[in-house]
Design a protein around this motif. Structure first.
Motif, PDB file in Angstrom:
ATOM      1  N   UNK A   1       1.149  -0.881   0.235  1.00 32.81           N
ATOM      2  CA  UNK A   1       0.191  -0.143  -0.050  1.00 32.81           C
ATOM      3  C   UNK A   1       1.041   0.963  -0.191  1.00 32.81           C
ATOM      4  N   UNK A   2       0.072   2.086  -0.464  1.00 34.35           N
ATOM      5  CA  UNK A   2       1.153   3.448  -1.100  1.00 34.35           C
ATOM      6  C   UNK A   2       0.707   4.634  -1.118  1.00 34.35           C
ATOM      7  N   UNK A   3       1.897   5.899  -0.801  1.00 32.39           N
ATOM      8  CA  UNK A   3       1.523   6.876  -0.036  1.00 32.39           C
ATOM      9  C   UNK A   3       1.747   7.852  -0.445  1.00 32.39           C
ATOM     10  N   UNK A   4       1.487   9.399  -0.628  1.00 31.92           N
ATOM     11  CA  UNK A   4       1.482   9.868  -1.810  1.00 31.92           C
ATOM     12  C   UNK A   4       1.511  11.898  -1.335  1.00 31.92           C
TER      13      UNK A   4
ATOM     14  N   UNK B   1       2.928  -2.743   4.591  1.00 24.27           N
ATOM     15  CA  UNK B   1       2.650  -4.177   3.484  1.00 24.27           C
ATOM     16  C   UNK B   1       1.297  -4.635   4.407  1.00 24.27           C
ATOM     17  N   UNK B   2      -0.331  -4.660   3.510  1.00 26.41           N
ATOM     18  CA  UNK B   2      -1.499  -4.702   3.599  1.00 26.41           C
ATOM     19  C   UNK B   2      -1.505  -6.176   4.840  1.00 26.41           C
TER      20      UNK B   2
ATOM     21  N   UNK C   1      -5.035  -2.907   8.271  1.00 29.74           N
ATOM     22  CA  UNK C   1      -3.413  -2.844   8.601  1.00 29.74           C
ATOM     23  C   UNK C   1      -2.766  -3.090   7.915  1.00 29.74           C
ATOM     24  N   UNK C   2      -1.668  -2.220   8.071  1.00 33.48           N
ATOM     25  CA  UNK C   2      -0.199  -2.877   7.544  1.00 33.48           C
ATOM     26  C   UNK C   2       0.441  -2.875   8.392  1.00 33.48           C
TER      27      UNK C   2
ATOM     28  N   UNK D   1       5.693  -1.654  12.671  1.00 33.26           N
ATOM     29  CA  UNK D   1       5.040  -1.619  13.660  1.00 33.26           C
ATOM     30  C   UNK D   1       3.421  -1.383  12.849  1.00 33.26           C
ATOM     31  N   UNK D   2       2.277  -2.191  12.761  1.00 31.45           N
ATOM     32  CA  UNK D   2       1.433  -2.250  13.019  1.00 31.45           C
ATOM     33  C   UNK D   2       0.145  -1.907  13.640  1.00 31.45           C
TER      34      UNK D   2
END
Length: 107
Positions: A53-56, A69-70, A75-76, A87-88
Motif C-alpha cells: 500500500x502506497x502513500x503520496x 504491506x497490507x 491494517x498495514x 509497526x502495525x
C-alpha cells in the motif's frame, strides 16, 4: 522520501518492504516510487495480506513517500522511519488522506 534504507540503524519504509520480499525470494525494486511503478495494481476492495500500500504527498496526487504491506483487517505493517520499530498501523490512520494505491508482486 522513502528511499530504500537498509542500514545498521534500521529500515526505512521501502527498505523494509524490499528486505521482506527478498527473504521470501521475491525480487522487487528497492525504492517506493519504483515499487509503485511495478507489480499488479490492486483495487482497495481487493486488498489481500501481502499487497503493498502506497502513500503520496499532496493528498495522494504527488510524489510517493511511503509504503507498507497490507496485513489484513484494515491494517498495514510499516517501518515509520529508520531506527523505529516496525509497526502495525490502521490504514485509516494519519496516512489515510495520502493513500494512492496498492500493488501485488505475487500471484
Amino acid at each position: 522520501m522513502c528511499g530504500g534504507g537498509i542500514t545498521p540503524q534500521g529500515f526505512d519504509c521501502s527498505g523494509f518492504i524490499y528486505a521482506l520480499h527478498r527473504a521470501l525470494d521475491y525480487y522487487i525494486p528497492r525504492d517506493a516510487q519504483d515499487q509503485f511503478a511495478n507489480g499488479y495494481p490492486v483495487a482497495p476492495e481487493n486488498l489481500a495480506a501481502g499487497d503493498l500500500v502506497f502513500f503520496a504527498r499532496e493528498h495522494g496526487t504527488g510524489e510517493i513517500h511511503h509504503v507498507g504491506v497490507y496485513a489484513g483487517n484494515g491494517k498495514m505493517l510499516h517501518a515509520p522511519k529508520p531506527g523505529a520499530a516496525v509497526q502495525l498501523a490502521p490504514l485509516t490512520g494519519k496516512l489515510a488522506p495520502e493513500y494512492v494505491g496498492a500493488r501485488r508482486f505475487w500471484q
